[in-house]
Design an enzyme around this catalytic site. Structure first.
Site, PDB file in Angstrom:
ATOM      1  N   SER A 261      -1.403  -3.238  27.625  1.00 49.19           N
ATOM      2  CA  SER A 261      -1.182  -1.807  27.509  1.00 49.19           C
ATOM      3  C   SER A 261      -0.180  -1.518  26.404  1.00 49.19           C
ATOM      4  O   SER A 261       0.311  -2.433  25.759  1.00 49.19           O
ATOM      5  CB  SER A 261      -0.658  -1.249  28.827  1.00 49.19           C
ATOM      6  OG  SER A 261       0.670  -1.681  29.025  1.00 49.19           O
ATOM      7  N   LYS A 262       0.091  -0.249  26.242  1.00 41.66           N
ATOM      8  CA  LYS A 262       0.950   0.172  25.120  1.00 41.66           C
ATOM      9  C   LYS A 262       2.281  -0.561  25.094  1.00 41.66           C
ATOM     10  O   LYS A 262       2.835  -0.821  24.032  1.00 41.66           O
ATOM     11  CB  LYS A 262       1.240   1.681  25.147  1.00 41.66           C
ATOM     12  CG  LYS A 262       0.058   2.548  25.446  1.00 41.66           C
ATOM     13  CD  LYS A 262      -0.061   2.833  26.952  1.00 41.66           C
ATOM     14  CE  LYS A 262      -1.516   2.623  27.388  1.00 41.66           C
ATOM     15  NZ  LYS A 262      -1.644   2.239  28.800  1.00 41.66           N
ATOM     16  N   ARG A 263       2.767  -0.899  26.302  1.00 37.71           N
ATOM     17  CA  ARG A 263       4.083  -1.527  26.254  1.00 37.71           C
ATOM     18  C   ARG A 263       4.051  -2.944  25.699  1.00 37.71           C
ATOM     19  O   ARG A 263       5.071  -3.563  25.485  1.00 37.71           O
ATOM     20  CB  ARG A 263       4.793  -1.510  27.611  1.00 37.71           C
ATOM     21  CG  ARG A 263       3.917  -1.590  28.754  1.00 37.71           C
ATOM     22  CD  ARG A 263       4.544  -1.454  30.093  1.00 37.71           C
ATOM     23  NE  ARG A 263       3.641  -2.080  31.008  1.00 37.71           N
ATOM     24  CZ  ARG A 263       3.674  -3.380  31.272  1.00 37.71           C
ATOM     25  NH1 ARG A 263       4.644  -4.117  30.803  1.00 37.71           N
ATOM     26  NH2 ARG A 263       2.768  -3.913  32.042  1.00 37.71           N
ATOM     27  N   GLY A 265       3.032  -3.508  22.783  1.00 37.05           N
ATOM     28  CA  GLY A 265       2.983  -3.360  21.335  1.00 37.05           C
ATOM     29  C   GLY A 265       1.589  -2.942  20.914  1.00 37.05           C
ATOM     30  O   GLY A 265       0.918  -2.223  21.642  1.00 37.05           O
TER      31      GLY A 265
END
Length: 499
Positions: A261-263, A265
Site C-alpha cells: 500500500s501507499k505506506r 512507498g
RNA sequence: GGCGCUAUCGUCUAGGGGUCUAGGACAGGUGGUUCUCAGCCAUCAGACCGGGGUUCGAAUCCCCGUAGCGCUACCA
C-alpha cells in the site's frame, strides 16, 4: 468429445478487470501481465474490462492512467476500451441493462429476492451480531417476507436491493489452477446483494455476468478473490452457466509482509517509470514475482515470456516486492539495449522531466556521455546524477569531497599545471588527454591516481564520476581549464589545518 | 471471532519420497582488476516454522499447532 450443441473448443479468453479508482499499481500490473502472457502463450484473447460500478470512486483520470501504464508495459489488449470488440461494451457502467436482465431472471426463478433493509438498519444489526459474538452476516429478514408484505413494500416505492438467495447447504468446490482443490461450505455464506438500490450491480454479480457474456474461459486474478469464488460459483449454478477455470495468483506484499500500500512507498507502475525504470525490467521483475521458469534463468524479454510462460508454473506463496532486484534487472536490461537505443531512452527520460541540457547537445556528445557513464547506469535517473557535472553549467561541489581535497598538499599548483596542459592540447582526444595527465604526473613524481583524484573533485565536484579523461572531453577544453583553475584558486585561498 | 490461503537462505525462488552434505539469483562479506564508483572475475556466509504421524527413507504425503496474509460491505 464434442456433442451437438456443445461449444466448439474455444480458444482461451482471459481478462484483466481493474477498477478505475487510482493508478495502476504493481499488483494489478502483475495480474494484467499474467493474463496477457497466458493469452499470448495459448494463442488466446486478452480482454480489458473496466469495473467502474463504484460511481463514487471511479474517475476518468484513473482510467487514463491505467491505459497509459498498460501501454507503457507493452501489454496490449485485443478487446476492450479503445480497441472495441464483439463483446462490448467493456465498461461495466455501460452494461446496466445486462445486469438488470439477469437479475430479473434470477428473481423470477426464485433465486433472488428484493431486500428493503436500509443501510443503517443493516449496520446496526451487524453490530448487534458482533456484540453477541456471532459472525456478522445478513439475517435473511427480507428473504422470509410474506408475499403480501413484500408486495406492500414494493408498492410503497421503498428503495430495494436485490439479494441472492443462497442454498443453505452443500459445498462450493473448484480446482484452482495454482492451488488445486479449494472448497467452501455454503452455509457460511450469506445472502449477498446482487443489485444495489440504485440499480448498479455489485462486484460478484457484475463479474459473473460479464465473464459469462464475454466468454471468459480462464479467470486469472489475485488471491484476495478466493473467498469471492464460492459466491460466484453459486451464481453460475443459479444462472445455469458453466463457470470458467480459476487461477488465483498470490498477492504482492510490501517489505513488511503486509499488503502493498501507499505506506510502502512507490506502488504505482507510473512511479517506477518516473524513477527511471525500463518497462522491460518492470515486466521481467513482475513475471518473476510468483512465476519461475526453471529456477535458474531469470532474464526474459516480454516476447520470450510470451513463449515460455505457463500458468501451471505460478507458485502459491505471496511475494515481497524488493526494489534491489528490480534495480539489478533494470541494469541488466539497460545494458542489453543497443547503445543508440540507450541514448534515446535517456534523452526521452530527461525530456519528460523537463531537462533540456542533454537533448540540446550533439548526437556524438550524447552518445559519449552515455558511454562514459557506462555500467553505472542502473536507472535512467542515474544519467542525470552521473552526468550532472557536464549537464549543468554551475558546478555543485560536494562538501565532503572538497574538505578532503583542501587538506591535501600541493593540490593548487598541480591543478594549475594540469590546466595548462589541457589548455595546450590542440587535439583534445581521449588519448592525448590521457597522455597529458599521465605525463604530468610522471614529471611531478606522483601517481596518476593522485592527480586524477584531485582533478575529479575539481572537475565534477564529487568523489565519484565517470573516467577522468571522458570527463575532460565531455566538459571541453574551456570548461575543463576553468574548473581546474577555479579549484586551484579556491584551494589556495583555503586555510589548511596542517599548514 | 468465523472462513480461507500460505509457510525453503534477509528477499525472489528451484525442488513434486531416495541423486539434497538443499541448487540459482538479488542483497551482504572478502580478495582481484581499474583513476573513484559502478561493472567484471574469484570466493565466503546464509534456509527446509514447530510437533506428531505415513514410509526402509521426507524439504517433498497426512494431521495438529504456530505465524503471516486475505475475505467476512448496497468496495472491487
Amino acid at each position: 468429445m464434442a456433442f451437438p450443441g456443445d461449444h466448439l473448443p474455444v480458444s482461451v479468453r482471459v481478462r484483466f478487470a481493474p477498477s478505475p479508482t487510482g493508478h495502476l499499481h504493481v499488483g494489478g500490473a502483475r495480474t494484467a501481465l499474467f493474463n496477457y502472457l497466458h493469452a499470448r502463450r495459448q494463442g488466446g484473447v486478452f480482454v480489458l474490462r473496466i469495473e467502474d460500478t463504484d460511481a463514487a470512486r471511479s474517475t476518468d483520470e484513473s482510467l487514463a492512467a491505467i491505459f497509459e501504464s498498460l501501454e507503457w508495459l507493452g501489454l496490449s489488449w485485443d478487446e476492450g476500451p479503445k480497441v472495441g470488440g464483439a463483446h462490448g461494451p467493456y465498461l461495466q457502467s455501460k452494461r446496466r441493462d445486462r445486469y438488470a436482465l439477469h437479475g430479473r431472471s434470477l428473481e423470477t426463478a426464485g433465486r433472488a429476492y428484493p431486500c428493503f433493509c436500509s443501510a443503517e438498519d443493516l449496520e446496526e444489526r451487524r453490530r448487534a451480531q458482533t456484540a453477541r459474538g456471532e459472525p456478522p452476516r445478513y439475517d435473511g429478514r427480507c428473504r422470509s417476507l410474506d408475499p403480501a408484505e413484500r408486495q406492500r413494500q414494493m408498492e410503497a416505492g421503498l428503495p430495494r436491493a436485490l439479494r441472492f438467495a443462497l442454498p443453505e447447504s452443500g459445498e462450493s468446490v473448484w480446482d484452482d489452477v495454482v492451488r488445486g482443490r479449494v472448497a467452501f461450505r455454503n452455509e457460511l455464506l450469506d445472502d449477498f446483494v446482487l443489485l444495489r438500490s440504485d440499480g448498479l450491480p455489485t462486484y460478484n454479480f457484475a463479474c459473473v455476468v460479464d465473464d459469462h457474456e464475454m466468454e471468459i474461459t480462464d479467470v486469472v486474478r489475485g488471491d484476495d478473490h478466493i473467498s469471492n469464488t464460492p459466491r460466484q460459483l453459486l451464481l453460475y449454478e443459479a444462472l445455469g452457466w458453466t463457470p470458467p477455470r480459476f487461477a488465483h495468483v498470490p498477492m504482492i506484499l510490501g517489505q513488511d509482509g503486509t499488503r502493498l500500500s501507499k505506506r510502502h512507498g512507490a506502488t504505482s507502475v507510473a512511479a517506477y517509470r518516473e524513477r527511471g525504470f525500463l518497462p522491460e525490467a518492470m515486466v521481467n521483475f513482475l513475471a518473476l514475482l510468483g512465476w519461475s521458469y526453471d529456477g535458474q534463468r531469470e532474464l526474459f524479454s516480454l516476447a520470450e515470456l510470451e513463449q515460455l510462460f505457463r500458468l501451471e508454473r505460478v507458485g502459491s506463496n505471496p511475494a515481497i516486492f524488493n526494489v534491489e532486484k528490480l534495480e539489478w534487472l533494470n541494469g541488466q536490461h539497460l545494458r542489453a539495449l543497443p547503445e543508440a537505443e540507450r541514448v534515446r531512452r535517456v534523452a526521452e527520460f530527461l525530456r519528460a522531466r523537463g531537462e533540456t541540457g542533454f537533448e540540446m547537445r550533439s548526437p556524438e556528445w550524447q552518445q559519449a556521455l552515455v558511454r562514459a557513464i557506462g555500467d553505472r547506469l542502473k536507472t535512467l535517473t542515474d544519467a542525470r546524477t552521473y552526468g550532472a557535472f557536464a549537464l549543468e553549467e554551475t558546478l555543485e561541489v560536494d562538501e565532503a569531497a572538497w574538505a578532503e581535497l583542501r587538506e591535501r598538499p600541493e593540490v593548487g599548483p598541480r591543478l594549475r599545471a594540469l590546466a595548462a596542459r589541457v589548455a595546450a592540447d590542440r587535439e583534445f582526444t581521449l588519448e592525448t588527454l590521457e597522455r597529458d595527465l599521465r605525463g604530468l604526473a610522471a614529471e611531478l613524481g606522483i601517481k596518476a591516481g593522485e592527480l586524477i583524484g584531485a582533478a575529479r573533485v575539481a572537475l565534477t565536484g564529487r568523489k565519484v564520476s565517470p573516467g577522468i579523461f571522458e570527463v575532460l572531453w565531455l566538459l571541453g577544453r574551456d570548461r575543463s581549464v576553468r574548473r581546474l583553475e577555479d579549484a586551484a584558486a579556491r584551494w589556495e585561498a583555503s586555510p589548511r589545518a596542517g599548514v
